[in-house]
Design an enzyme around this catalytic site. Sequence first.
Site, PDB file in Angstrom:
ATOM      1  N   ASP A   1      18.111  -0.051   1.133  1.00  0.00           N
ATOM      2  CA  ASP A   1      18.483  -0.463  -0.224  1.00  0.00           C
ATOM      3  C   ASP A   1      17.248  -1.092  -0.867  1.00  0.00           C
ATOM      4  O   ASP A   1      16.282  -1.425  -0.184  1.00  0.00           O
ATOM      5  CB  ASP A   1      19.646  -1.467  -0.206  1.00  0.00           C
ATOM      6  CG  ASP A   1      20.050  -1.894  -1.619  1.00  0.00           C
ATOM      7  OD1 ASP A   1      20.170  -1.013  -2.494  1.00  0.00           O
ATOM      8  OD2 ASP A   1      20.208  -3.102  -1.878  1.00  0.00           O
ATOM      9  N   SER A   2      17.329  -1.301  -2.173  1.00  0.00           N
ATOM     10  CA  SER A   2      16.217  -1.953  -2.856  1.00  0.00           C
ATOM     11  C   SER A   2      16.181  -3.460  -2.565  1.00  0.00           C
ATOM     12  O   SER A   2      15.212  -4.112  -2.883  1.00  0.00           O
ATOM     13  CB  SER A   2      16.355  -1.743  -4.362  1.00  0.00           C
ATOM     14  OG  SER A   2      17.563  -2.322  -4.797  1.00  0.00           O
TER      15      SER A   2
ATOM     16  N   CYS B   1      22.240   2.541  -1.438  1.00  0.00           N
ATOM     17  CA  CYS B   1      21.756   2.209  -2.779  1.00  0.00           C
ATOM     18  C   CYS B   1      22.172   3.371  -3.679  1.00  0.00           C
ATOM     19  O   CYS B   1      21.819   4.524  -3.407  1.00  0.00           O
ATOM     20  CB  CYS B   1      20.238   2.076  -2.738  1.00  0.00           C
ATOM     21  SG  CYS B   1      19.465   1.870  -4.345  1.00  0.00           S
ATOM     22  N   ASN B   2      22.942   3.071  -4.705  1.00  0.00           N
ATOM     23  CA  ASN B   2      23.410   4.132  -5.603  1.00  0.00           C
ATOM     24  C   ASN B   2      22.258   4.773  -6.358  1.00  0.00           C
ATOM     25  O   ASN B   2      22.235   5.980  -6.579  1.00  0.00           O
ATOM     26  CB  ASN B   2      24.415   3.568  -6.600  1.00  0.00           C
ATOM     27  CG  ASN B   2      25.709   3.158  -5.940  1.00  0.00           C
ATOM     28  OD1 ASN B   2      26.662   3.912  -5.910  1.00  0.00           O
ATOM     29  ND2 ASN B   2      25.757   1.945  -5.398  1.00  0.00           N
ATOM     30  N   THR B   3      21.299   3.936  -6.763  1.00  0.00           N
ATOM     31  CA  THR B   3      20.173   4.426  -7.550  1.00  0.00           C
ATOM     32  C   THR B   3      19.365   5.440  -6.728  1.00  0.00           C
ATOM     33  O   THR B   3      19.052   6.538  -7.205  1.00  0.00           O
ATOM     34  CB  THR B   3      19.286   3.232  -7.977  1.00  0.00           C
ATOM     35  OG1 THR B   3      20.138   2.211  -8.506  1.00  0.00           O
ATOM     36  CG2 THR B   3      18.275   3.629  -9.019  1.00  0.00           C
TER      37      THR B   3
ATOM     38  N   GLU C   1      20.125 -11.042  -6.589  1.00  0.00           N
ATOM     39  CA  GLU C   1      18.909 -11.294  -5.798  1.00  0.00           C
ATOM     40  C   GLU C   1      18.495 -12.766  -5.874  1.00  0.00           C
ATOM     41  O   GLU C   1      17.810 -13.270  -4.996  1.00  0.00           O
ATOM     42  CB  GLU C   1      17.754 -10.376  -6.247  1.00  0.00           C
ATOM     43  CG  GLU C   1      17.949  -8.905  -5.872  1.00  0.00           C
ATOM     44  CD  GLU C   1      17.751  -8.587  -4.375  1.00  0.00           C
ATOM     45  OE1 GLU C   1      16.973  -9.277  -3.693  1.00  0.00           O
ATOM     46  OE2 GLU C   1      18.407  -7.638  -3.895  1.00  0.00           O
TER      47      GLU C   1
ATOM     48  N   CYS D   1      27.010   0.100  -7.755  1.00  0.00           N
ATOM     49  CA  CYS D   1      25.750  -0.494  -7.302  1.00  0.00           C
ATOM     50  C   CYS D   1      26.132  -1.382  -6.130  1.00  0.00           C
ATOM     51  O   CYS D   1      27.095  -2.151  -6.225  1.00  0.00           O
ATOM     52  CB  CYS D   1      25.119  -1.325  -8.415  1.00  0.00           C
ATOM     53  SG  CYS D   1      23.713  -2.318  -7.849  1.00  0.00           S
ATOM     54  N   THR D   2      25.402  -1.267  -5.030  1.00  0.00           N
ATOM     55  CA  THR D   2      25.821  -1.993  -3.817  1.00  0.00           C
ATOM     56  C   THR D   2      25.596  -3.503  -3.915  1.00  0.00           C
ATOM     57  O   THR D   2      26.059  -4.247  -3.064  1.00  0.00           O
ATOM     58  CB  THR D   2      25.100  -1.422  -2.572  1.00  0.00           C
ATOM     59  OG1 THR D   2      23.689  -1.414  -2.822  1.00  0.00           O
ATOM     60  CG2 THR D   2      25.584  -0.021  -2.265  1.00  0.00           C
ATOM     61  N   HIS D   3      24.887  -3.945  -4.945  1.00  0.00           N
ATOM     62  CA  HIS D   3      24.769  -5.396  -5.164  1.00  0.00           C
ATOM     63  C   HIS D   3      26.062  -5.987  -5.748  1.00  0.00           C
ATOM     64  O   HIS D   3      26.371  -7.155  -5.547  1.00  0.00           O
ATOM     65  CB  HIS D   3      23.631  -5.703  -6.152  1.00  0.00           C
ATOM     66  CG  HIS D   3      22.256  -5.657  -5.549  1.00  0.00           C
ATOM     67  ND1 HIS D   3      21.659  -4.492  -5.162  1.00  0.00           N
ATOM     68  CD2 HIS D   3      21.369  -6.652  -5.297  1.00  0.00           C
ATOM     69  CE1 HIS D   3      20.446  -4.756  -4.690  1.00  0.00           C
ATOM     70  NE2 HIS D   3      20.242  -6.065  -4.766  1.00  0.00           N
TER      71      HIS D   3
HETATM   72  N1  DGL Z   1      21.682  -1.764  -4.862  1.00  0.00           N
HETATM   73  C1  DGL Z   1      21.193  -0.748  -5.681  1.00  0.00           C
HETATM   74  C2  DGL Z   1      22.177   0.262  -6.148  1.00  0.00           C
HETATM   75  O1  DGL Z   1      23.175   0.427  -5.494  1.00  0.00           O
HETATM   76  C3  DGL Z   1      19.982  -0.901  -6.510  1.00  0.00           C
HETATM   77  C4  DGL Z   1      19.864  -2.015  -7.435  1.00  0.00           C
HETATM   78  C5  DGL Z   1      18.504  -2.038  -8.090  1.00  0.00           C
HETATM   79  O2  DGL Z   1      17.520  -2.129  -7.359  1.00  0.00           O
HETATM   80  O3  DGL Z   1      18.432  -1.974  -9.319  1.00  0.00           O
HETATM   81  O4  DGL Z   1      21.988   0.919  -7.133  1.00  0.00           O
END
Ligand code: DGL
Length: 271
Positions: free
Chosen positions: A9-10, A72-74, A151, A185-187
Site C-alpha cells: 500500500d502507499s 491499495c485501490n489506487t 496518515e 480506499c484502504t485508508h
Molecule cells: N490506500 C490507498 C488506496 O486504497 C492509497 C491512498 C493514497 O496514497 O492516496 O487507494
Amino acid sequence: MNQAIGVIDSGVGGLTVASELMRQLPKEQLIYLGDTLRCPYGPRSEMEIRKFTWEMVNFLLEKQIKILVVACNTATAYTLSELHEELDIPVIGVIQPGARAAINVTENNQVGIIGTEATIKSEAYSRALNTIKEDIKSISHACPSLVPLVEKGILKGDVAYNVVGKSLESINDKKLGLDTLILGCTHYPLLKQVIQDVLGHDIKIISSSEETARETSTVLEMNDLLNKEEGIPTHLIYTTGELDNFKHLMNDVFKHHLGDIKNIKIEKAVL
Ligand code: DGL
C-alpha cells in the site's frame, strides 16, 4: 509452502487488509510494505503510480513472496492487469472484492463510491460493479483530504468529523437514494465510525478487506499454496517513511481498530 503473502500500500491503509488476512489466515506469514515516504498516491499521475507500484512489487519479489495482495485501490486501478500479465505468482486486487461485497448488500442498486482522485478518475469501481451487475447505478466522489488525515493518525475527534463532513458533503444527500457506500480506499476503514456517524446509520458501509482476504484464501488453496507447517508466523512490516512515526501509528491503528496483533517486526525499506 512456507513463503509469505506480500501486501503493498502507499502507507498504513493496507494494514486494514493485512489485519483481515492475519485473522482469516493465521498460519500465513505476511510481508507488508507501506510507501509512507511518497504517500499519498491519490493525487499522482498514472505514470508515477505505476512506477512506484512496480518498485514496491520488486522489493517484495526479492523476498520470495508466493502471492501478492495489492491492498491499495489506487495501485489496483492502474496496475492490476499488467501485474497479472507479468508476474508468475497470483495477484489479488481490492476493487473487484469491494464491488462484490457492495452488490451483496445493496437492496436498491444505488451505490456510492468514495476514493482517491486517481481511483475515481479511473472509473474502475463503476466498471467492476456493472460487469457483475448491469443495473447498478453508482455515484463516485473523490475525497483527497482523508488519506492525509489517516496518515497523521487523526481517526476521531472534532478535526476528523469536520474534515469527513466537508469531504462527504456532495454525496451526503438523501435525494441521491444511496443505500450502500463503498470505501474505495484502504485508508478509509480507519475512519469508518466517523463516516458512518456523518452519513447516518441507514447507509451500509462497505470495505473490501474481508472479501479480499477471502479471495486470497481461496486462491492460495486452489494453487496448493497454503502453509502446512505448524507455529505462529512473525510478520514483517516495512515502511519507506520515518520508522517511529509508522510504529506509533501502526500501534494505534492495531490497538483501536484492528485488534491486538502480536509477532510483528517493523523495519525501514529503501526502494
Ligand atoms: N490506500 C490507498 C488506496 O486504497 C492509497 C491512498 C493514497 O496514497 O492516496 O487507494
